[in-house]
Design a protein around this motif. Structure first.
Motif, PDB file in Angstrom:
ATOM      1  N   ILE A 110      14.849  -2.695  17.066  1.00  0.00           N
ATOM      2  CA  ILE A 110      15.177  -1.361  16.541  1.00  0.00           C
ATOM      3  C   ILE A 110      13.998  -0.410  16.677  1.00  0.00           C
ATOM      4  CG2 ILE A 110      15.565  -0.087  14.391  1.00  0.00           C
ATOM      5  CD1 ILE A 110      17.584  -2.244  13.625  1.00  0.00           C
ATOM      6  N   TYR A 111      12.821  -0.831  16.201  1.00  0.00           N
ATOM      7  CA  TYR A 111      11.694   0.102  16.200  1.00  0.00           C
ATOM      8  C   TYR A 111      11.110   0.299  17.600  1.00  0.00           C
ATOM      9  CZ  TYR A 111      12.273   0.224  11.243  1.00  0.00           C
ATOM     10  OH  TYR A 111      12.827   0.418   9.994  1.00  0.00           O
ATOM     11  N   GLY A 112      11.261  -0.709  18.462  1.00  0.00           N
ATOM     12  CA  GLY A 112      10.882  -0.516  19.860  1.00  0.00           C
ATOM     13  C   GLY A 112      11.768   0.513  20.534  1.00  0.00           C
ATOM     14  N   LEU A 113      13.084   0.416  20.287  1.00  0.00           N
ATOM     15  CA  LEU A 113      14.027   1.383  20.858  1.00  0.00           C
ATOM     16  C   LEU A 113      13.814   2.777  20.290  1.00  0.00           C
ATOM     17  CD1 LEU A 113      17.340  -0.678  20.999  1.00  0.00           C
ATOM     18  CD2 LEU A 113      16.152   0.341  22.938  1.00  0.00           C
ATOM     19  N   VAL A 114      13.560   2.847  18.976  1.00  0.00           N
ATOM     20  CA  VAL A 114      13.321   4.151  18.352  1.00  0.00           C
ATOM     21  C   VAL A 114      12.101   4.820  18.983  1.00  0.00           C
ATOM     22  CG1 VAL A 114      12.617   5.321  16.223  1.00  0.00           C
ATOM     23  CG2 VAL A 114      14.438   3.625  16.158  1.00  0.00           C
ATOM     24  N   ALA A 115      11.029   4.046  19.173  1.00  0.00           N
ATOM     25  CA  ALA A 115       9.817   4.596  19.796  1.00  0.00           C
ATOM     26  C   ALA A 115      10.121   5.103  21.209  1.00  0.00           C
ATOM     27  CB  ALA A 115       8.723   3.528  19.830  1.00  0.00           C
ATOM     28  N   GLY A 116      10.935   4.344  21.950  1.00  0.00           N
ATOM     29  CA  GLY A 116      11.304   4.768  23.297  1.00  0.00           C
ATOM     30  C   GLY A 116      12.170   6.012  23.294  1.00  0.00           C
ATOM     31  N   ILE A 117      13.133   6.055  22.358  1.00  0.00           N
ATOM     32  CA  ILE A 117      14.065   7.191  22.293  1.00  0.00           C
ATOM     33  C   ILE A 117      13.338   8.491  21.972  1.00  0.00           C
ATOM     34  CG2 ILE A 117      15.941   8.196  20.923  1.00  0.00           C
ATOM     35  CD1 ILE A 117      17.059   5.284  20.733  1.00  0.00           C
ATOM     36  N   VAL A 118      12.448   8.456  20.971  1.00  0.00           N
ATOM     37  CA  VAL A 118      11.794   9.701  20.560  1.00  0.00           C
ATOM     38  C   VAL A 118      10.782  10.194  21.600  1.00  0.00           C
ATOM     39  CG1 VAL A 118      12.100   9.187  18.114  1.00  0.00           C
ATOM     40  CG2 VAL A 118       9.962   8.540  19.240  1.00  0.00           C
ATOM     41  N   LYS A 119      10.408   9.310  22.531  1.00  0.00           N
ATOM     42  CA  LYS A 119       9.443   9.713  23.550  1.00  0.00           C
ATOM     43  C   LYS A 119      10.098   9.994  24.907  1.00  0.00           C
ATOM     44  CE  LYS A 119       5.711  10.000  21.235  1.00  0.00           C
ATOM     45  NZ  LYS A 119       5.093  11.336  21.089  1.00  0.00           N
ATOM     46  N   ILE A 120      11.428   9.977  24.967  1.00  0.00           N
ATOM     47  CA  ILE A 120      12.112  10.268  26.232  1.00  0.00           C
ATOM     48  C   ILE A 120      11.773  11.666  26.724  1.00  0.00           C
ATOM     49  CG2 ILE A 120      14.389  10.776  27.229  1.00  0.00           C
ATOM     50  CD1 ILE A 120      15.484   8.386  25.740  1.00  0.00           C
ATOM     51  N   ASP A 121      11.762  12.645  25.798  1.00  0.00           N
ATOM     52  CA  ASP A 121      11.479  14.020  26.208  1.00  0.00           C
ATOM     53  C   ASP A 121      10.040  14.162  26.711  1.00  0.00           C
ATOM     54  OD1 ASP A 121      10.493  13.520  23.714  1.00  0.00           O
ATOM     55  OD2 ASP A 121      11.107  15.431  22.834  1.00  0.00           O
ATOM     56  N   ASP A 122       9.093  13.461  26.066  1.00  0.00           N
ATOM     57  CA  ASP A 122       7.704  13.509  26.522  1.00  0.00           C
ATOM     58  C   ASP A 122       7.562  12.882  27.908  1.00  0.00           C
ATOM     59  OD1 ASP A 122       7.000  14.700  24.174  1.00  0.00           O
ATOM     60  OD2 ASP A 122       6.192  12.900  23.223  1.00  0.00           O
ATOM     61  N   ALA A 123       8.279  11.761  28.118  1.00  0.00           N
ATOM     62  CA  ALA A 123       8.241  11.115  29.430  1.00  0.00           C
ATOM     63  C   ALA A 123       8.824  12.032  30.503  1.00  0.00           C
ATOM     64  CB  ALA A 123       9.002   9.793  29.389  1.00  0.00           C
ATOM     65  N   GLY A 124       9.929  12.715  30.152  1.00  0.00           N
ATOM     66  CA  GLY A 124      10.536  13.653  31.093  1.00  0.00           C
ATOM     67  C   GLY A 124       9.616  14.803  31.432  1.00  0.00           C
ATOM     68  N   LEU A 125       8.933  15.331  30.419  1.00  0.00           N
ATOM     69  CA  LEU A 125       7.991  16.438  30.651  1.00  0.00           C
ATOM     70  C   LEU A 125       6.826  15.974  31.523  1.00  0.00           C
ATOM     71  CD1 LEU A 125       7.418  19.388  29.867  1.00  0.00           C
ATOM     72  CD2 LEU A 125       6.089  18.522  27.922  1.00  0.00           C
ATOM     73  N   HIS A 126       6.390  14.742  31.316  1.00  0.00           N
ATOM     74  CA  HIS A 126       5.299  14.191  32.132  1.00  0.00           C
ATOM     75  C   HIS A 126       5.710  14.107  33.607  1.00  0.00           C
ATOM     76  CE1 HIS A 126       1.984  11.632  33.420  1.00  0.00           C
ATOM     77  NE2 HIS A 126       2.868  10.774  33.909  1.00  0.00           N
ATOM     78  N   LEU A 127       6.957  13.685  33.854  1.00  0.00           N
ATOM     79  CA  LEU A 127       7.435  13.584  35.239  1.00  0.00           C
ATOM     80  C   LEU A 127       7.536  14.961  35.889  1.00  0.00           C
ATOM     81  CD1 LEU A 127      10.263  10.886  34.909  1.00  0.00           C
ATOM     82  CD2 LEU A 127       7.970  10.590  35.892  1.00  0.00           C
ATOM     83  N   ILE A 128       7.958  15.951  35.112  1.00  0.00           N
ATOM     84  CA  ILE A 128       8.089  17.309  35.657  1.00  0.00           C
ATOM     85  C   ILE A 128       6.723  17.882  36.014  1.00  0.00           C
ATOM     86  CG2 ILE A 128       8.751  19.684  35.077  1.00  0.00           C
ATOM     87  CD1 ILE A 128      10.978  18.466  33.314  1.00  0.00           C
ATOM     88  N   GLU A 129       5.743  17.657  35.138  1.00  0.00           N
ATOM     89  CA  GLU A 129       4.412  18.248  35.311  1.00  0.00           C
ATOM     90  C   GLU A 129       3.479  17.392  36.164  1.00  0.00           C
ATOM     91  OE1 GLU A 129       3.098  18.825  31.333  1.00  0.00           O
ATOM     92  OE2 GLU A 129       4.280  20.666  31.052  1.00  0.00           O
ATOM     93  N   LYS A 130       3.951  16.234  36.599  1.00  0.00           N
ATOM     94  CA  LYS A 130       3.126  15.315  37.385  1.00  0.00           C
ATOM     95  C   LYS A 130       2.727  15.959  38.719  1.00  0.00           C
ATOM     96  CE  LYS A 130       3.148  10.545  39.048  1.00  0.00           C
ATOM     97  NZ  LYS A 130       3.988   9.322  39.210  1.00  0.00           N
ATOM     98  N   PRO A 131       1.435  15.957  39.028  1.00  0.00           N
ATOM     99  CA  PRO A 131       0.995  16.555  40.308  1.00  0.00           C
ATOM    100  C   PRO A 131       1.620  15.823  41.503  1.00  0.00           C
ATOM    101  CG  PRO A 131      -0.875  16.126  38.847  1.00  0.00           C
ATOM    102  CD  PRO A 131       0.305  15.452  38.233  1.00  0.00           C
ATOM    103  N   ASN A 132       1.998  16.577  42.495  1.00  0.00           N
ATOM    104  CA  ASN A 132       2.570  16.022  43.736  1.00  0.00           C
ATOM    105  C   ASN A 132       3.857  15.220  43.485  1.00  0.00           C
ATOM    106  OD1 ASN A 132       0.298  17.043  45.178  1.00  0.00           O
ATOM    107  ND2 ASN A 132      -0.873  15.205  44.607  1.00  0.00           N
TER     108      ASN A 132
END
Length: 313
Positions: free
Chosen positions: A190-212
């Motif tokens: 549960i808490y592993g999934l919760v940590a992953g879920i709440v960080k999905i938007d941060d991961a997405g932003l990282h992919l968008i802003e990733k150089p090259n």
């Protein structure tokens, strides 16, 4: 002689683990809805928390959850050994709590003026907006509340698991092993999934802003960024539905005439029997939850009036 004894011991352990595996699967099926509810509720706990504070809050609640289960597993085993009927009573209390929580969420969503205003939520919003507020100190109360909710949901998961494995003839050792496995897997999952879920938007932003980054990577990032709030909303709705389904199911199974009535009505629908049973369980959960919310709200208003009257004197 020693070799034969060792082989017998290993054979016994192998049989025990086979039984534990089967019983763990039974317990998992029985508690799937409640685990989904637990996941949704814990994902909601960090709603409104600043991104930098999400993981510390989740970690703090996860540690509290482990402590809860260290208390609950021995307690559940003790109760089932000393006075088994108390397990049913605890289940019924948990069912009432889940139905109440679900009804309160629905009423707050569609008829917010019917219930007392949620001062805690407003206070948290103000704290997030105020840079001078010590969020770590402020969040202690939020974490305590989340751990209290986790205690109740964990108790329900373990008691339902206990009831399921008791029904198939588990011994005390098998019960202890199965409950320990359920407690560890549920908490980590549960808490592993919760940590992953709440960080999905941060991961997405990282992919968008990733150089090259390639066009495909950026599109994936945009998808994750857009999906995060929708996933949280879905989990919130799913969690509320699970409260009614699980809470109502517990109450129905604990009250003889209700269980027979639901079974008879569901049987009339033929191939839709399972779906009808779920629907009726959910309906019972909703009705009971609304009644409990009404009773608690009236009692709260009476107490407030009495306090106002006494302070006036």
């Amino acid at each position: 002689m020693a070799g034969a004894s060792l082989l017998l011991l290993l054979d016994d352990i192998s049989l025990l683990m086979d039984d534990v595996s089967v019983m763990t699967k039974v317990a998992a099926k029985k508690t799937a809805g409640l685990v989904g509810d637990d996941l949704a509720l814990n994902a909601e706990q960090v709603t409104g928390v600043k991104p930098s504070r999400e993981l510390p809050v989740i970690w703090a609640v996860a540690k509290g959850s482990f402590i809860n289960k260290l208390i609950l597993v021995p307690a559940a085993l003790l109760v089932s050994t000393v006075y088994p009927p108390l397990v049913t009573l605890l289940l019924m209390c948990g069912g009432l709590f889940l139905a109440y929580e679900g009804a309160e969420k629905v009423i707050h969503k569609f008829w917010p003026t019917l219930l007392p205003h949620d001062e805690e939520q407003n206070a948290h919003r103000q704290a997030n907006a105020d840079e001078t507020v010590d969020l770590v100190a402020f969040e202690k109360q939020k974490i305590k509340g989340a751990i209290r909710t986790d205690f109740i949901l964990s108790a329900e998961i373990l008691v339902i698991s206990l009831g399921a494995i008791t029904a198939v003839g588990a011994g005390i050792l098998e019960k202890a092993v199965v409950l320990s496995i359920v407690a560890i897997v549920v908490t980590v999952g549960i808490y592993g999934l919760v940590a992953g879920i709440v960080k999905i938007d941060d991961a997405g932003l990282h992919l968008i802003e990733k150089p090259n980054a390639s066009a495909g990577t950026r599109k994936l990032g945009e998808f994750m960024l857009a999906a995060a709030p929708k996933l949280m909303k879905f989990l919130s709705i799913a969690g509320t539905l699970a409260m009614f389904l699980v809470g109502g199911g517990i109450l129905v199974h604990g009250i003889g005439f209700l269980e027979h009535g639901v079974e008879d009505l569901a049987h009339l629908t033929g191939i839709f029997e399972s779906a009808t049973t779920m629907l009726l369980n959910g309906l019972v959960g909703l009705i009971v939850g609304v009644i409990v919310v009404a009773i608690i709200t009236v009692i709260g208003k009476i107490r407030n009036k009495d306090q106002d009257a006494s302070s006036a004197h």
